[in-house]
Design an enzyme around this catalytic site. Structure first.
Site, PDB file in Angstrom:
ATOM      1  N   GLY A  15      99.147  -2.692   1.171  1.00 14.45           N
ATOM      2  CA  GLY A  15      97.850  -2.223   2.551  1.00 14.45           C
ATOM      3  C   GLY A  15      99.511  -1.118   3.373  1.00 14.45           C
ATOM      4  O   GLY A  15      98.939  -1.620   4.400  1.00 14.45           O
ATOM      5  N   ASN A  17      99.298   2.069   3.878  1.00 11.95           N
ATOM      6  CA  ASN A  17      98.578   2.576   4.655  1.00 11.95           C
ATOM      7  C   ASN A  17      97.509   2.374   5.927  1.00 11.95           C
ATOM      8  O   ASN A  17      97.108   2.382   6.364  1.00 11.95           O
ATOM      9  CB  ASN A  17      97.608   3.635   3.584  1.00 11.95           C
ATOM     10  CG  ASN A  17      98.812   4.968   2.966  1.00 11.95           C
ATOM     11  OD1 ASN A  17      98.910   5.687   3.787  1.00 11.95           O
ATOM     12  ND2 ASN A  17      98.801   4.585   1.921  1.00 11.95           N
ATOM     13  N   MET A  94      92.314  -0.016  -5.863  1.00 14.81           N
ATOM     14  CA  MET A  94      92.350  -0.149  -7.241  1.00 14.81           C
ATOM     15  C   MET A  94      90.782  -0.013  -7.459  1.00 14.81           C
ATOM     16  O   MET A  94      90.903  -0.502  -9.175  1.00 14.81           O
ATOM     17  CB  MET A  94      94.113  -0.672  -7.832  1.00 14.81           C
ATOM     18  CG  MET A  94      95.077  -0.379  -7.320  1.00 14.81           C
ATOM     19  SD  MET A  94      95.337   1.516  -7.191  1.00 14.81           S
ATOM     20  CE  MET A  94      95.917   1.273  -8.800  1.00 14.81           C
ATOM     21  N   LEU A  97      84.839   3.788  -8.590  1.00 13.40           N
ATOM     22  CA  LEU A  97      84.090   3.572  -7.893  1.00 13.40           C
ATOM     23  C   LEU A  97      82.810   3.679  -8.729  1.00 13.40           C
ATOM     24  O   LEU A  97      82.882   4.788  -9.614  1.00 13.40           O
ATOM     25  CB  LEU A  97      83.483   4.170  -7.221  1.00 13.40           C
ATOM     26  CG  LEU A  97      85.049   3.267  -5.388  1.00 13.40           C
ATOM     27  CD1 LEU A  97      84.651   4.679  -4.523  1.00 13.40           C
ATOM     28  CD2 LEU A  97      85.034   2.243  -5.873  1.00 13.40           C
ATOM     29  N   ASN A 111      89.600   8.891   0.618  1.00 11.01           N
ATOM     30  CA  ASN A 111      91.235   7.919  -0.496  1.00 11.01           C
ATOM     31  C   ASN A 111      92.365   9.540  -0.060  1.00 11.01           C
ATOM     32  O   ASN A 111      92.222  10.997   0.186  1.00 11.01           O
ATOM     33  CB  ASN A 111      90.468   8.123  -2.012  1.00 11.01           C
ATOM     34  CG  ASN A 111      91.432   7.683  -2.163  1.00 11.01           C
ATOM     35  OD1 ASN A 111      91.552   6.751  -2.452  1.00 11.01           O
ATOM     36  ND2 ASN A 111      91.714   8.352  -4.287  1.00 11.01           N
ATOM     37  N   HIS A 113      95.705  10.182  -1.826  1.00  9.58           N
ATOM     38  CA  HIS A 113      95.786   9.752  -3.402  1.00  9.58           C
ATOM     39  C   HIS A 113      97.713  10.644  -2.989  1.00  9.58           C
ATOM     40  O   HIS A 113      97.755  11.054  -3.457  1.00  9.58           O
ATOM     41  CB  HIS A 113      95.594  10.924  -4.290  1.00  9.58           C
ATOM     42  CG  HIS A 113      96.300  10.551  -5.671  1.00  9.58           C
ATOM     43  ND1 HIS A 113      95.207   9.672  -6.486  1.00  9.58           N
ATOM     44  CD2 HIS A 113      96.225  11.720  -6.603  1.00  9.58           C
ATOM     45  CE1 HIS A 113      96.177  10.059  -8.261  1.00  9.58           C
ATOM     46  NE2 HIS A 113      96.541  11.086  -7.523  1.00  9.58           N
TER      47      HIS A 113
HETATM   48  C1  GRF Z   1      99.213   4.604  -1.959  1.00 15.08           C
HETATM   49  O1  GRF Z   1     100.215   5.251  -2.567  1.00 15.08           O
HETATM   50  C2  GRF Z   1      98.023   5.724  -2.134  1.00 15.08           C
HETATM   51  O2  GRF Z   1      98.522   7.229  -1.677  1.00 15.08           O
HETATM   52  C3  GRF Z   1      97.700   5.091  -3.409  1.00 15.08           C
HETATM   53  O3  GRF Z   1      98.121   3.685  -3.705  1.00 15.08           O
HETATM   54  C4  GRF Z   1      99.314   3.752  -2.841  1.00 15.08           C
HETATM   55  C5  GRF Z   1      98.969   2.158  -2.091  1.00 15.08           C
HETATM   56  O4  GRF Z   1      99.974   1.325  -0.830  1.00 15.08           O
HETATM   57  N1  GRF Z   1      96.552   5.382  -3.640  1.00 15.08           N
HETATM   58  P1  GRF Z   1      99.210   0.730   0.154  1.00 15.08           P
HETATM   59  O5  GRF Z   1      99.041  -0.282  -0.145  1.00 15.08           O
HETATM   60  O6  GRF Z   1      98.471   1.420   1.513  1.00 15.08           O
HETATM   61  O7  GRF Z   1     101.388   0.211   0.527  1.00 15.08           O
END
Ligand code: GRF
Length: 196
Positions: A15, A17, A94, A97, A111, A113
């Site tokens: 988490g 982000n 993860m 969908l 999203n 990525h």
């Molecule tokens: C990030 O690298 C994001 O780009 C990808 O999964 C990772 C999630 O990291 N989709 P976090 O849970 O936000 O630390």
């Protein structure tokens, strides 16, 4: 100051982000607020981070639904709507969908990525970038459509790949970019949609 747009953030793990979005949302001049942090995994560390910060959190464990992806997504969709969210930010969610959830939030689901799409969709992007010998790698924010990691690109940020990079070191540098890019792109998108 116009009203903040309520957003739901969907996570499955760390988490970081989500935390970047949470910090941005705590600024009075930021155009969004988080109405729900939702995880499909009860052990997601980000759920505790969000809860400790006083945000509404919910786990809808996909394992409880067995192979019935549609019912799981219906429950997720209902929870998002009940929170009042107008946009959904996938942040390390993860789950692939189904068209059901994608259609419910067409043009309203973002999203992040960890690659410069269309290069390296899917998992293990940093390893793939190193193996391919690219000179630059980075992250992409895109709208979610039916194809995995395929929707229209809103923005990208890149870093150089260094000669002594490992997947971990590269991932850490890309992650720094992710944390800056996501809040910025979300704010721009809200302005573009005229939601705030
Ligand atoms: C990030 O690298 C994001 O780009 C990808 O999964 C990772 C999630 O990291 N989709 P976090 O849970 O936000 O630390």
């Amino acid at each position: 100051m116009p009203q903040k747009t309520p957003i739901a953030v969907l996570i499955s793990g760390r988490g970081s982000n989500m935390t970047a979005l949470m910090e941005a949302c705590s600024r009075p001049d930021y155009p969004a607020r988080i109405s729900l942090v939702l995880s499909n995994r009860p052990d997601a560390i980000g759920l505790k981070t969000a809860h400790d910060a006083g945000l509404p959190t919910l786990c809808i464990d996909h394992k409880q639904y067995g192979k019935d992806r549609r019912s799981h997504e219906k429950a997720v969709d209902e929870a998002i709507r009940q929170s009042g969210a107008q946009l959904v930010c996938l942040a390390g969610y993860m789950r692939v969908l189904t068209p059901f959830l994608v259609q419910q939030w067409q043009g309203k689901m973002l999203n992040i990525h960890p690659s410069l799409l269309p290069a390296f969709p899917g998992l293990h992007t940093h390893e793939a970038a190193l193996k391919a010998g690219v000179q630059r790698h980075g992250c992409t924010i895109h709208l979610v459509t039916d194809g995995v990691d395929e929707g229209p690109i809103l923005a990208q940020a890149s870093v150089p790949v260094l000669p002594d990079d490992t997947a971990e070191r590269l991932a850490a540098r890309v992650l720094e970019q992710e944390h800056q890019l996501y809040p910025r792109v979300l704010a721009d998108y809200i302005t573009k949609l005229n939601l705030a």
